[in-house]
Design an enzyme around this catalytic site. Structure first.
Site, PDB file in Angstrom:
ATOM      1  N   CYS A 138      37.188  65.830  85.260  1.00 15.38           N
ATOM      2  CA  CYS A 138      36.992  64.441  84.820  1.00 15.38           C
ATOM      3  C   CYS A 138      36.445  63.566  85.961  1.00 15.38           C
ATOM      4  O   CYS A 138      36.858  63.686  87.113  1.00 15.38           O
ATOM      5  CB  CYS A 138      38.312  63.869  84.318  1.00 15.38           C
ATOM      6  SG  CYS A 138      38.150  62.201  83.663  1.00 15.38           S
ATOM      7  N   CYS A 180      46.556  62.431  88.076  1.00 18.21           N
ATOM      8  CA  CYS A 180      46.068  63.390  87.077  1.00 18.21           C
ATOM      9  C   CYS A 180      45.560  64.716  87.652  1.00 18.21           C
ATOM     10  O   CYS A 180      44.740  64.745  88.571  1.00 18.21           O
ATOM     11  CB  CYS A 180      44.968  62.743  86.240  1.00 18.21           C
ATOM     12  SG  CYS A 180      44.510  63.759  84.818  1.00 18.21           S
ATOM     13  N   CYS A 199      45.422  61.945  66.070  1.00 18.25           N
ATOM     14  CA  CYS A 199      45.358  61.055  67.231  1.00 18.25           C
ATOM     15  C   CYS A 199      44.395  61.689  68.229  1.00 18.25           C
ATOM     16  O   CYS A 199      44.353  62.915  68.358  1.00 18.25           O
ATOM     17  CB  CYS A 199      46.742  60.918  67.856  1.00 18.25           C
ATOM     18  SG  CYS A 199      46.732  59.905  69.352  1.00 18.25           S
ATOM     19  N   CYS A 213      47.905  53.664  70.213  1.00 18.11           N
ATOM     20  CA  CYS A 213      48.965  54.322  70.975  1.00 18.11           C
ATOM     21  C   CYS A 213      48.699  53.952  72.425  1.00 18.11           C
ATOM     22  O   CYS A 213      47.673  54.346  72.988  1.00 18.11           O
ATOM     23  CB  CYS A 213      48.886  55.835  70.765  1.00 18.11           C
ATOM     24  SG  CYS A 213      49.978  56.781  71.845  1.00 18.11           S
TER      25      CYS A 213
HETATM   26  N1  SAM Z   1      41.052  60.934  79.710  1.00 15.27           N
HETATM   27  C1  SAM Z   1      41.771  60.161  78.766  1.00 15.27           C
HETATM   28  C2  SAM Z   1      42.370  58.934  79.351  1.00 15.27           C
HETATM   29  O1  SAM Z   1      42.690  58.909  80.509  1.00 15.27           O
HETATM   30  O2  SAM Z   1      42.573  57.970  78.589  1.00 15.27           O
HETATM   31  C3  SAM Z   1      42.824  60.943  78.040  1.00 15.27           C
HETATM   32  C4  SAM Z   1      43.727  61.938  78.704  1.00 15.27           C
HETATM   33  S1  SAM Z   1      44.906  61.292  79.881  1.00 15.27           S
HETATM   34  C5  SAM Z   1      45.465  62.791  80.610  1.00 15.27           C
HETATM   35  C6  SAM Z   1      46.230  60.650  78.920  1.00 15.27           C
HETATM   36  C7  SAM Z   1      47.389  60.008  79.642  1.00 15.27           C
HETATM   37  O3  SAM Z   1      48.256  61.002  80.138  1.00 15.27           O
HETATM   38  C8  SAM Z   1      47.120  59.142  80.841  1.00 15.27           C
HETATM   39  O4  SAM Z   1      46.686  57.865  80.493  1.00 15.27           O
HETATM   40  C9  SAM Z   1      48.461  59.109  81.519  1.00 15.27           C
HETATM   41  O5  SAM Z   1      49.211  58.003  81.061  1.00 15.27           O
HETATM   42  C10 SAM Z   1      49.124  60.420  81.088  1.00 15.27           C
HETATM   43  N2  SAM Z   1      49.253  61.335  82.236  1.00 15.27           N
HETATM   44  C11 SAM Z   1      48.278  62.039  82.812  1.00 15.27           C
HETATM   45  N3  SAM Z   1      48.741  62.765  83.859  1.00 15.27           N
HETATM   46  C12 SAM Z   1      50.062  62.497  83.949  1.00 15.27           C
HETATM   47  C13 SAM Z   1      51.096  62.928  84.837  1.00 15.27           C
HETATM   48  N4  SAM Z   1      50.849  63.756  85.850  1.00 15.27           N
HETATM   49  N5  SAM Z   1      52.337  62.473  84.640  1.00 15.27           N
HETATM   50  C14 SAM Z   1      52.588  61.637  83.617  1.00 15.27           C
HETATM   51  N6  SAM Z   1      51.664  61.178  82.754  1.00 15.27           N
HETATM   52  C15 SAM Z   1      50.398  61.601  82.910  1.00 15.27           C
HETATM   53 FE1  SF4 Z   2      40.389  61.697  83.473  1.00 17.95          FE
HETATM   54 FE2  SF4 Z   2      42.924  62.318  83.876  1.00 17.95          FE
HETATM   55 FE3  SF4 Z   2      42.124  59.840  84.287  1.00 17.95          FE
HETATM   56 FE4  SF4 Z   2      42.233  60.792  81.763  1.00 17.95          FE
HETATM   57  S1  SF4 Z   2      43.948  60.460  83.145  1.00 17.95           S
HETATM   58  S2  SF4 Z   2      40.591  59.608  82.700  1.00 17.95           S
HETATM   59  S3  SF4 Z   2      41.700  62.941  82.146  1.00 17.95           S
HETATM   60  S4  SF4 Z   2      41.445  61.652  85.444  1.00 17.95           S
END
Ligand code: SAM
Ligand code: SF4
Ligand code: DTB
Length: 342
Positions: A70, A77, A145, A205
Site C-alpha cells: 500500500c 499497518c 462491507c 463504519c
Molecule cells: N486501506 C484501507 C484503509 O486504510 O481505509 C482499508 C484497510 S485498513 C487495514 C482498515 C483499518 O484497519 C485501519 O483504518 C485501521 O483502523 C485498522 N488497522 C490496521 N492495522 C491495524 C493494527 N495493526 N492494529 C489495529 N488496527 C489496525
Molecule cells: Fe494502506 Fe494499511 Fe493505511 Fe489501509 S491502513 S491505507 S492498507 S497502509
C-alpha cells in the site's frame, strides 16, 4: 461523593432526553469518560439496554481481497509499502475465490462480510471486479462491507448501486494526533470520503485504534468527531493496536485496559444506537477484559481466526467465551429494527 454521582446522572439524563446528540463538547465527553468507573459502566449498560438486546452480538467476517504494497504510510499497518514488515504483497483476488470464502463465512454464522484492500484508493481498472464481488456477496444473502481507501463520488455511487451496505473508513485517532501516525493523507481527507459514502446512501463504519501513544484527550476527541458527524456511523469499530514488527508503532506502550473499556463505554453513551465493535486486538485480551467491554456496550466483533493479515481468536475460543457469558450471535432479523441499523 454522592454529589459527583448526582451530577453525572444529570449529565446522562440531559444527554439522552434530547435523543442522539451531535453537539458534544470535549469537556462534556471527557466528564463522562473520566467518571467513576462504576457510574460510567452502569450508565453505558443502561443506554445499551434501551437500544439493543444486551445479550446479542453482531458477527462480521473479514477478508483481505488485496494484500500489502500500500502507498500510504499508516504507522500501525503491516501492509504499508513504507515499512519493512516482511508481508508478501498479492494482487486483487478473483471474484469466484472471494465468493467461495464468503460462502464459508455464511455457513459459519456471519451476517456481514467485510472485504478490505490495501489501497490508497481503488484504481478505475479495479472497479468492475470489486463491483462484481459486492453483487456476488450480496446475492448470498449477506450484508456487504468494503474498505478500499479513499473514494471519489463516482466510485461511491457505483458501489452503492451494486448493493454495498457499509463502507469502512476509520478516522483512527484525534485530528491532533493524526499527523504523528499518518503523513500521506490528512484527517480531512478521511472526513471527505465519509461524506461521499453518506452522499451515495451507504451506511458508515468508522472508528479508530487505541494504544498508538495517544493521550486520553485524543481518545475523547476521536469520539467527539464521530458523534458529531451529521449522522452517527452505524458501526463504530474500536481496535486495540496490534503491534507489527517493522512498523513505526512496533514498540508502542501498551494501553491500560481500563482506559480501553472507558472508551467503549463512552462510545456507547455518545452513539447510543450504533454497533460498537470490539475489533482488532482480541487475541491479546483476556476473557475478563472482553466481558467488561461487552458490559460497557460493545455488541459486535470480527469472528474468524484471521483479520486482514493479523490473527484473531479461533471460532472455538469465541464460542466458549459466548457460552460462559450467555451471549448469542445476532441473526439478520435481530439486527433489523434495532439500533439505527434498521
Ligand atoms: N486501506 C484501507 C484503509 O486504510 O481505509 C482499508 C484497510 S485498513 C487495514 C482498515 C483499518 O484497519 C485501519 O483504518 C485501521 O483502523 C485498522 N488497522 C490496521 N492495522 C491495524 C493494527 N495493526 N492494529 C489495529 N488496527 C489496525
Ligand atoms: Fe494502506 Fe494499511 Fe493505511 Fe489501509 S491502513 S491505507 S492498507 S497502509
Ligand atoms: C477495522 O476497524 N478493523 C478491521 C477492519 N476495520 C477492516 C481491520 C483490522 C486489521 C488488523 C490488522 C491486520 O489484520 O492486518
Amino acid at each position: 461523593m454522592q454529589l459527583a454521582v448526582d451530577k453525572f446522572d444529570d449529565t446522562l439524563d440531559a444527554a439522552s432526553a434530547r435523543g442522539p446528540r451531535h453537539d458534544w463538547t470535549r469537556k462534556q465527553a471527557l466528564a463522562l469518560y473520566a467518571a467513576p468507573f462504576n457510574d460510567l459502566l452502569f450508565a453505558a449498560q443502561t443506554v445499551h439496554r434501551r437500544n439493543f438486546d444486551p445479550n446479542r452480538i453482531q458477527m462480521s467476517r473479514l477478508l483481505s481481497i488485496k494484500t500489502g504494497g500500500c502507498a500510504e504510510d499508516c504507522g500501525y499497518c503491516s501492509q504499508s509499502a513504507h515499512h519493512a514488515t516482511g508481508l508478501k504483497a498479492s494482487k486483487l483476488m478473483a471474484v469466484e475465490a472471494v465468493l467461495a470464502e464468503a460462502r464459508k463465512a455464511k455457513a459459519a454464522g456471519a451476517t456481514r462480510y467485510c472485504m478490505g484492500a490495501a489501497w490508497r484508493e481503488p484504481k478505475a481498472r479495479d472497479m468492475d471486479q470489486v463491483v462484481a464481488m459486492v453483487e456476488g456477496v450480496k446475492g448470498l444473502g449477506l450484508e456487504t462491507c468494503m474498505t478500499l481507501g479513499m473514494l471519489s463520488g463516482d466510485d461511491a455511487a457505483r458501489l452503492a448501486k451494486a448493493g454495498l451496505d457499509y463502507y469502512n473508513h476509520n478516522i483512527d485517532t484525534s485530528e491532533s494526533h493524526y499527523g504523528s501516525v499518518i503523513t500521506t493523507r490528512t484527517f480531512q481527507d478521511r472526513l471527505d470520503t465519509l461524506e461521499k459514502v453518506r452522499g451515495a446512501g451507504m451506511k458508515v463504519c468508522c472508528g479508530g485504534i487505541l494504544g498508538m501513544g495517544e493521550g486520553r484527550e485524543d481518545r475523547v476527541d476521536m469520539l467527539v468527531t464521530l458523534a458529531n458527524l451529521a449522522e452517527h456511523p452505524e458501526s463504530v469499530p474500536i481496535n486495540l493496536l496490534i503491534p507489527i514488527d517493522g512498523t513505526p508503532l512496533q514498540a508502542a506502550a501498551k494501553l491500560d485496559t481500563i482506559e480501553f473499556v472507558r472508551t467503549i463505554a463512552t462510545a456507547r453513551i455518545m452513539m447510543p444506537a450504533s454497533y460498537v465493535r470490539l475489533s482488532a486486538g482480541r487475541t491479546e485480551m483476556t476473557d475478563e477484559m472482553q466481558a467488561l467491554c461487552f458490559f460497557a456496550g460493545a455488541n459486535s466483533i470480527f469472528a474468524g481466526d484471521k483479520l486482514l493479515t493479523a490473527g484473531n481468536p479461533e471460532d472455538d475460543a469465541d464460542a466458549a467465551l459466548f457460552g460462559r457469558l450467555g451471549l448469542k450471535p445476532m441473526v439478520l432479523e435481530d439486527a433489523a429494527g434495532r439500533g439505527n441499523d434498521g
